[in-house]
Motif scaffolding. Structure first.
Motif, PDB file in Angstrom:
ATOM      1  N   TRP A 135       1.809   5.829  -3.647  1.00  0.00           N
ATOM      2  CA  TRP A 135       0.985   4.634  -3.420  1.00  0.00           C
ATOM      3  C   TRP A 135       1.190   4.352  -1.793  1.00  0.00           C
ATOM      4  O   TRP A 135       0.285   3.776  -1.185  1.00  0.00           O
ATOM      5  CB  TRP A 135       1.502   3.339  -4.081  1.00  0.00           C
ATOM      6  N   GLN A 136       2.357   4.766  -1.285  1.00  0.00           N
ATOM      7  CA  GLN A 136       2.319   4.418   0.418  1.00  0.00           C
ATOM      8  C   GLN A 136       1.360   5.418   1.068  1.00  0.00           C
ATOM      9  O   GLN A 136       0.632   4.926   2.039  1.00  0.00           O
ATOM     10  CB  GLN A 136       3.437   4.898   0.770  1.00  0.00           C
ATOM     11  N   PHE A 137       1.086   6.679   0.446  1.00  0.00           N
ATOM     12  CA  PHE A 137       0.137   7.723   1.196  1.00  0.00           C
ATOM     13  C   PHE A 137      -1.268   7.048   1.052  1.00  0.00           C
ATOM     14  O   PHE A 137      -2.002   7.116   1.864  1.00  0.00           O
ATOM     15  CB  PHE A 137       0.295   8.880   0.535  1.00  0.00           C
ATOM     16  N   VAL A 138      -1.586   6.737  -0.289  1.00  0.00           N
ATOM     17  CA  VAL A 138      -2.885   6.285  -0.420  1.00  0.00           C
ATOM     18  C   VAL A 138      -3.272   5.128   0.370  1.00  0.00           C
ATOM     19  O   VAL A 138      -4.369   4.790   0.914  1.00  0.00           O
ATOM     20  CB  VAL A 138      -3.282   6.193  -2.070  1.00  0.00           C
ATOM     21  N   LEU A 139      -2.359   4.068   0.258  1.00  0.00           N
ATOM     22  CA  LEU A 139      -2.534   2.828   0.890  1.00  0.00           C
ATOM     23  C   LEU A 139      -2.645   2.931   2.487  1.00  0.00           C
ATOM     24  O   LEU A 139      -3.311   2.224   2.971  1.00  0.00           O
ATOM     25  CB  LEU A 139      -1.490   1.835   0.379  1.00  0.00           C
ATOM     26  N   GLY A 140      -1.689   3.675   2.894  1.00  0.00           N
ATOM     27  CA  GLY A 140      -1.796   4.072   4.188  1.00  0.00           C
ATOM     28  C   GLY A 140      -3.102   4.639   4.868  1.00  0.00           C
ATOM     29  O   GLY A 140      -3.619   4.355   5.939  1.00  0.00           O
ATOM     30  N   VAL A 141      -3.610   5.538   4.122  1.00  0.00           N
ATOM     31  CA  VAL A 141      -4.730   6.181   4.532  1.00  0.00           C
ATOM     32  C   VAL A 141      -6.151   5.188   4.222  1.00  0.00           C
ATOM     33  O   VAL A 141      -7.006   5.252   4.893  1.00  0.00           O
ATOM     34  CB  VAL A 141      -5.121   7.410   3.548  1.00  0.00           C
ATOM     35  N   GLY A 142      -5.962   4.488   3.369  1.00  0.00           N
ATOM     36  CA  GLY A 142      -7.062   3.460   3.191  1.00  0.00           C
ATOM     37  C   GLY A 142      -6.969   2.382   4.278  1.00  0.00           C
ATOM     38  O   GLY A 142      -8.254   2.058   4.459  1.00  0.00           O
ATOM     39  N   MET A 143      -6.113   2.106   4.573  1.00  0.00           N
ATOM     40  CA  MET A 143      -6.020   1.050   5.652  1.00  0.00           C
ATOM     41  C   MET A 143      -6.292   1.762   6.839  1.00  0.00           C
ATOM     42  O   MET A 143      -6.752   0.801   7.614  1.00  0.00           O
ATOM     43  CB  MET A 143      -4.242   0.329   5.562  1.00  0.00           C
ATOM     44  N   SER A 144      -5.924   2.668   7.163  1.00  0.00           N
ATOM     45  CA  SER A 144      -6.374   3.444   8.394  1.00  0.00           C
ATOM     46  C   SER A 144      -7.814   3.388   8.522  1.00  0.00           C
ATOM     47  O   SER A 144      -8.474   3.323   9.692  1.00  0.00           O
ATOM     48  CB  SER A 144      -5.844   4.902   8.344  1.00  0.00           C
ATOM     49  N   CYS A 145      -8.421   3.345   7.247  1.00  0.00           N
ATOM     50  CA  CYS A 145     -10.085   3.357   7.420  1.00  0.00           C
ATOM     51  C   CYS A 145     -10.370   1.984   7.647  1.00  0.00           C
ATOM     52  O   CYS A 145     -11.645   1.896   7.987  1.00  0.00           O
ATOM     53  CB  CYS A 145     -10.792   4.006   6.054  1.00  0.00           C
ATOM     54  N   ALA A 146      -9.720   1.121   7.240  1.00  0.00           N
ATOM     55  CA  ALA A 146     -10.004  -0.414   7.450  1.00  0.00           C
ATOM     56  C   ALA A 146      -9.758  -1.083   8.602  1.00  0.00           C
ATOM     57  O   ALA A 146     -10.358  -2.065   8.952  1.00  0.00           O
ATOM     58  CB  ALA A 146      -9.368  -1.042   6.066  1.00  0.00           C
TER      59      ALA A 146
END
Length: 398
Positions: A135-146
């Motif tokens: 979840w940390q990796f997925v959320l981190g990548v997602g937030m990087s795009c946001a």
């Protein structure tokens, strides 16, 4: 040569090469100096210069020199994030809370979802860091795009002559709300449940100290506020890092609880300008030294392209939805969306923290870095032609 002499050679390269590319190449329309400095840092890193000239690379960027550069880079980025925290204007966002909330929520939420889907696709391919939960990796990548890079957004809107216009002030409100969400999500990602006691103690001490700081700052003349605020920055950054969050989270918190009107706006603008000119190039170089192409350039470039598509498409979709809900004039949602998709510094800082905590690998970091550069380079060329009719109307009205 001794370490000091080699350090000065490295500093000469850091300041000379990007400046000459920017000035002689006249890249400002497509690539502002900040972007050129980031790209130069990548070229001077191990993946390009280190591979082409390994002996020269090892001579200039030896371990003692890199350690010295990292110290300068840490302080530079702490100052930059601290200024970004101070410049948040939540009062205006509160006055226009419905419009700002809808727009900021969609501007953040849609690219977050799109980026998280890309993150899910990267699981199991060696892109996730050694200490990351899924979840940390997925959320981190997602937030990087946001992410929206608020300080760079300010610079670009100054160049486009809309910063002081009503449209520019609206965009700043949206970006300010998203900035808070970004750092809040980062703090969530970095929560260390084995050190939750320390983190709770830090947050409690921070709340109490903030009350004391605000009472003190109101009584001080401006010349003393600058010194006290720098001491405050160092203390809060240390506390955040000691508690297991990160010193950059602390730097943002240190600025966010301070009021911009405690300082002369011209002085703050000059400080931001001087930090960008004098210190941040060292951070860009240290960022470039962390890039990695071991999975192959095509794989890294491919992931960077996917991330860029998710970031831009998500942001534009979110703003288009907001524009329909709020009944904006035709074309306005597109202008705002392209400006808010600017990444550059804040996303790179965000990705640096994820890399430090081993939530992403160096290859993922490289892909995110390329995405941030591409995102920022697109902004002015796409927005400037769309703004010309609006600026012409404003000039005629004045």
């Amino acid at each position: 040569m001794n370490t000091t002499e080699v350090f000065l050679i490295a500093m000469t390269i850091i300041f000379t090469v990007p400046y000459l590319i920017w000035r002689l190449g006249r890249t400002d329309y497509w690539a502002p100096l900040v972007v050129v400095q980031i790209l130069t840092g990548i070229v001077l890193g191990p993946g390009v210069l280190g591979r082409a000239f390994p002996d020269y690379y090892q001579f200039v960027f030896s371990a003692p020199v890199v350690q010295s550069l990292n110290g300068v880079a840490w302080w530079a980025v702490m100052l930059f994030v601290w200024i970004a925290g101070i410049e948040l204007d939540l009062k205006k966002a509160w006055i226009h809370r419905v419009e700002s909330g809808i727009t900021a929520g969609l501007a953040l939420g849609t690219p977050l979802i799109a980026g998280s889907l890309v993150g899910l696709g990267l699981l199991g391919g060696g892109w996730m860091g050694a200490k990351a939960e899924t979840w940390q990796f997925v959320l981190g990548v997602g937030m990087s795009c946001a992410v929206t890079a608020l300080p760079i957004l300010i610079l670009l809107m100054e160049k486009l002559e809309i910063l002081r216009q009503p449209l520019g002030q609206r965009i700043l409100r949206y970006a300010s709300l998203d900035d808070i969400a970004i750092w809040g999500v980062l703090a969530l990602i970095l929560m260390d449940w084995t050190r939750v006691g320390r983190q709770g103690l830090f947050l409690l001490a921070f709340a109490v100290a903030t009350w004391g700081l605000r009472a003190l700052m109101r009584r001080l003349p401006e010349r003393d506020r600058w010194f006290v605020s720098l001491i405050w920055l160092a203390i809060v950054s240390f506390g955040a890092d000691w508690s297991g969050l990160h010193f950059m989270v602390g730097a943002f918190l240190a600025g966010a609880v301070m009021d911009a009107d405690w300082f002369n706006q011209d002085h703050m603008d000059l400080l931001r300008h001087h930090v960008l000119m004098v210190l941040m190039p060292v951070f860009f170089l240290s960022t470039g030294l962390r890039t990695n192409w071991q999975m192959g350039g095509y794989a890294v470039f491919g992931v960077a392209a996917l991330l860029l598509a998710a970031s831009v498409a998500g942001k534009l979709l979110g703003l288009r939805i907001a524009g329909r809900i709020l009944r904006w004039p035709p074309g306005e949602a597109s202008i705002i969306g392209w400006l808010l998709q600017t990444k550059a510094l804040i996303m790179i800082i965000f990705a640096n923290v994820l890399l430090d905590k081993q939530i992403i690998t160096a290859e993922t970091f490289t892909a995110l870095l390329l995405m941030a550069v591409g995102s920022t380079m697109l902004t002015v060329p796409v927005v400037a032609p769309r703004l010309r009719p609006t600026l012409a109307l404003l000039k005629r009205a004045s």
